[in-house]
Write a protein that holds these residues in place. Sequence first.
Motif, mmCIF file in Angstrom:
data_model
loop_
_atom_site.group_PDB
_atom_site.id
_atom_site.type_symbol
_atom_site.label_atom_id
_atom_site.label_comp_id
_atom_site.label_asym_id
_atom_site.label_seq_id
_atom_site.Cartn_x
_atom_site.Cartn_y
_atom_site.Cartn_z
ATOM 1 N N ALA A 26 -75.810 -6.962 38.518
ATOM 2 C CA ALA A 26 -74.599 -6.157 38.693
ATOM 3 C C ALA A 26 -73.604 -6.418 37.564
ATOM 4 O O ALA A 26 -72.947 -5.493 37.069
ATOM 5 C CB ALA A 26 -73.957 -6.470 40.042
ATOM 6 N N GLN A 62 -74.006 9.659 41.018
ATOM 7 C CA GLN A 62 -74.647 8.663 41.886
ATOM 8 C C GLN A 62 -74.309 7.240 41.474
ATOM 9 O O GLN A 62 -74.408 6.318 42.268
ATOM 10 C CB GLN A 62 -76.168 8.845 41.869
ATOM 11 N N GLY A 63 -73.907 7.076 40.214
ATOM 12 C CA GLY A 63 -73.563 5.747 39.717
ATOM 13 C C GLY A 63 -72.157 5.312 40.088
ATOM 14 O O GLY A 63 -71.749 4.183 39.801
ATOM 15 N N ALA A 64 -71.414 6.213 40.738
ATOM 16 C CA ALA A 64 -70.047 5.888 41.173
ATOM 17 C C ALA A 64 -69.773 6.646 42.469
ATOM 18 O O ALA A 64 -68.842 7.450 42.553
ATOM 19 C CB ALA A 64 -69.041 6.253 40.098
ATOM 20 N N VAL A 65 -70.582 6.397 43.466
ATOM 21 C CA VAL A 65 -70.517 7.136 44.730
ATOM 22 C C VAL A 65 -69.154 7.052 45.402
ATOM 23 O O VAL A 65 -68.664 8.031 45.968
ATOM 24 C CB VAL A 65 -71.600 6.624 45.699
ATOM 25 N N ASN A 70 -70.782 1.678 40.795
ATOM 26 C CA ASN A 70 -71.534 0.945 41.821
ATOM 27 C C ASN A 70 -71.700 -0.544 41.527
ATOM 28 O O ASN A 70 -71.695 -1.357 42.452
ATOM 29 C CB ASN A 70 -72.919 1.570 42.010
ATOM 30 N N ILE A 73 -69.589 -3.093 43.278
ATOM 31 C CA ILE A 73 -69.924 -3.448 44.658
ATOM 32 C C ILE A 73 -70.823 -4.689 44.646
ATOM 33 O O ILE A 73 -70.618 -5.633 45.411
ATOM 34 C CB ILE A 73 -70.654 -2.293 45.358
ATOM 35 N N PHE A 112 -78.331 1.727 51.161
ATOM 36 C CA PHE A 112 -77.758 2.214 49.903
ATOM 37 C C PHE A 112 -78.777 2.130 48.777
ATOM 38 O O PHE A 112 -78.929 3.062 47.977
ATOM 39 C CB PHE A 112 -76.513 1.394 49.561
ATOM 40 N N LEU A 116 -80.414 5.065 46.542
ATOM 41 C CA LEU A 116 -80.354 5.033 45.082
ATOM 42 C C LEU A 116 -81.746 5.148 44.459
ATOM 43 O O LEU A 116 -81.913 5.779 43.413
ATOM 44 C CB LEU A 116 -79.672 3.745 44.603
ATOM 45 N N CYS A 131 -80.838 -1.876 37.613
ATOM 46 C CA CYS A 131 -80.850 -1.349 38.984
ATOM 47 C C CYS A 131 -82.094 -1.836 39.717
ATOM 48 O O CYS A 131 -82.035 -2.240 40.881
ATOM 49 C CB CYS A 131 -80.832 0.174 38.976
#
Length: 203
Positions: A26, A62-65, A70, A73, A112, A116, A131
């Motif tokens: 992350a 999708q990378g910043a839902v 993300n 998180i 989640f 993804l 990822c």
Amino acid sequence: MTTPRTRHVGYGIWLIIAAVLGWWAAFQLTIEKFYVLENPGETTSCYVSVMLQCDKNLGSWQGAVFGFPNPLIGVTAWMAVLVMGVAVLSGVRFPRWFWGLFGVGVLGAFIFVCWLIGQSIYSLHTLCPWCMATWAVTIPTFFATTLHLVRNGTLGRSTAARERAGRLMVWVPLATILAYATVIAMAQLAGLDLLGEVIGMIF
């Protein structure tokens, strides 16, 4: 209190390992996001090919839902997993509701990640190395935590169920391998040569 007096060393060690690996992935994704923001048009260091890259994932909705990247998180959530791992190794006993909250968090992370994976394979048609590192540790953490919550009495009070969950712990690695194989099969069927890309990246 529901946690038995026996320290579940294996589970505690895994939580620590998963937390460190997940947090590092992350963190690396967060750095890559900053790099892209500061250098528009440049490719990230994790760009391997059209199919194996971070750029497309980081730049997608999708990378910043939730309105922010993300990876942030993960940077926060994996620290909670690390604390739990240390607590388990130390023999700390938590009340049932606390373990329940932790279980809900792990379940949320698993759902989640599954979403993804689907978005990455079927919508973005690309796979992000960092990822995938996150997926790789989230999946077994979910399996192990679910069994642990049965084993420590959080999910039911049946002695037989608790003993059975304890015995099933040894099958978590196999379940994890099968889950990985499923993801690889999904990618292959979707036209993404995941296995070939990964092998090419290593060698």
